[in-house]
Design an enzyme around this catalytic site. Structure first.
Site, PDB file in Angstrom:
ATOM      1  N   LYS A  83      12.593   3.343  -2.788  1.00 12.70           N
ATOM      2  CA  LYS A  83      11.438   3.544  -1.888  1.00 12.70           C
ATOM      3  C   LYS A  83      11.894   3.556  -0.436  1.00 12.70           C
ATOM      4  CE  LYS A  83       6.477   2.275  -2.294  1.00 12.70           C
ATOM      5  NZ  LYS A  83       5.626   1.072  -2.496  1.00 12.70           N
TER       6      LYS A  83
HETATM    7  C1  E4P Z   1       2.303   1.365  -3.055  1.00  5.23           C
HETATM    8  O1  E4P Z   1       3.172   2.064  -3.194  1.00  5.23           O
HETATM    9  C2  E4P Z   1       1.580   0.896  -1.750  1.00  5.23           C
HETATM   10  O2  E4P Z   1       2.680   0.101  -1.259  1.00  5.23           O
HETATM   11  C3  E4P Z   1       0.375   0.242  -1.861  1.00  5.23           C
HETATM   12  O3  E4P Z   1      -0.576   1.119  -2.822  1.00  5.23           O
HETATM   13  C4  E4P Z   1      -0.378  -0.014  -0.523  1.00  5.23           C
HETATM   14  O4  E4P Z   1      -1.699  -0.623  -0.979  1.00  5.23           O
HETATM   15  P1  E4P Z   1      -2.512  -1.256   0.270  1.00  5.23           P
HETATM   16  O5  E4P Z   1      -2.694  -0.462   1.240  1.00  5.23           O
HETATM   17  O6  E4P Z   1      -3.577  -1.691  -0.591  1.00  5.23           O
HETATM   18  O7  E4P Z   1      -1.449  -2.386   0.698  1.00  5.23           O
END
Ligand code: E4P
Length: 218
Positions: A83
């Site tokens: 990522k």
């Molecule tokens: C996933 O890849 C993201 O980092 C995550 O869905 C972020 O979610 P949040 O905005 O609830 O922290």
């Protein structure tokens, strides 16, 4: 729509994987901090539990750093998806890691143009953050809709839309209606998808009536 679970909690991942519900897992630095475990060991364990893509995020912000960390993470298991953030250096790292044959998830996407750039950089997944747009009184679903239209306009854009920051059951429904390829959902929201008060009420009534028959299915 494929379901990824948005957590670094191994117990939760095991429970959902046993139900056959999981196509993959997403983690981020906040979720890893919450898990309080060694990062590489944690990702290795998750990759064994779930054969689908498991996102592990780099911590560096410069191209060389992201590339080096991404390559280390990619060595953990075949299903690691590196990522990287949606920055110029992140896009450069995305291109290089994709060239290595590594799956890349470009994260922190908040505009359709960013999603277009990520697709041009060869991203396997683009992660538009629905809930965080809602947090600032914008409509996160609009972003998903725009990206879907743009990607569908061009056959050469094969990046999958990974709807992220889905915080409610309605977010999940919207993502599926729009045609996101994947929705990543916290365990609590995934479990809440099964709930409907009329299902509970109906079951209660059927069980009461069944009792009246005095029968047993054996
Ligand atoms: C996933 O890849 C993201 O980092 C995550 O869905 C972020 O979610 P949040 O905005 O609830 O922290």
């Amino acid at each position: 729509m494929k379901f990824f679970v948005d957590t670094a909690d191994v117990a939760e991942i095991k429970e959902l994987a046993a139900l056959g519900l999981l196509d993959g897992v997403t983690t981020n630095p906040s979720l890893v901090a919450k898990a309080g475990r060694d990062f590489k060991g944690l990702i290795a364990e998750i990759c064994e539990i779930v054969p689908g893509p498991v996102s592990a995020e780099v911590a560096a912000t410069d191209y060389e750093g992201m590339l080096s960390e991404g390559r280390i993470l990619a060595k953990i298991a075949k299903n690691v998806t590196v990522k990287v953030p949606l920055t110029w250096d992140g896009l450069k790292a995305c291109r290089a890691l994709t060239g290595d044959g590594t799956m890349v998830n470009v994260t922190l996407c908040f505009s359709a143009n960013q999603a277009l750039l990520a697709a041009k950089a060869g991203a396997t997944f683009i992660s538009p953050f629905v809930g965080r747009l809602d947090d600032i009184s914008l409509d996160g679903s609009d972003l998903l809709r725009e990206i879907r239209v743009i990607y569908d306009n061009y056959d050469d854009l094969t990046t999958q839309i990974l709807a992220a920051s889905l915080r409610t059951v309605n977010h999940v429904k919207e993502a599926a209606l729009i045609g996101a390829d994947v929705g990543t959902v916290p365990p609590g929201v995934l479990k809440a998808l099964v709930k409907h008060p009329l299902t509970d009420k109906g079951l209660e009534m059927f069980l009461a009536d069944w009792k009246k028959t005095g029968q047993k299915i054996a």
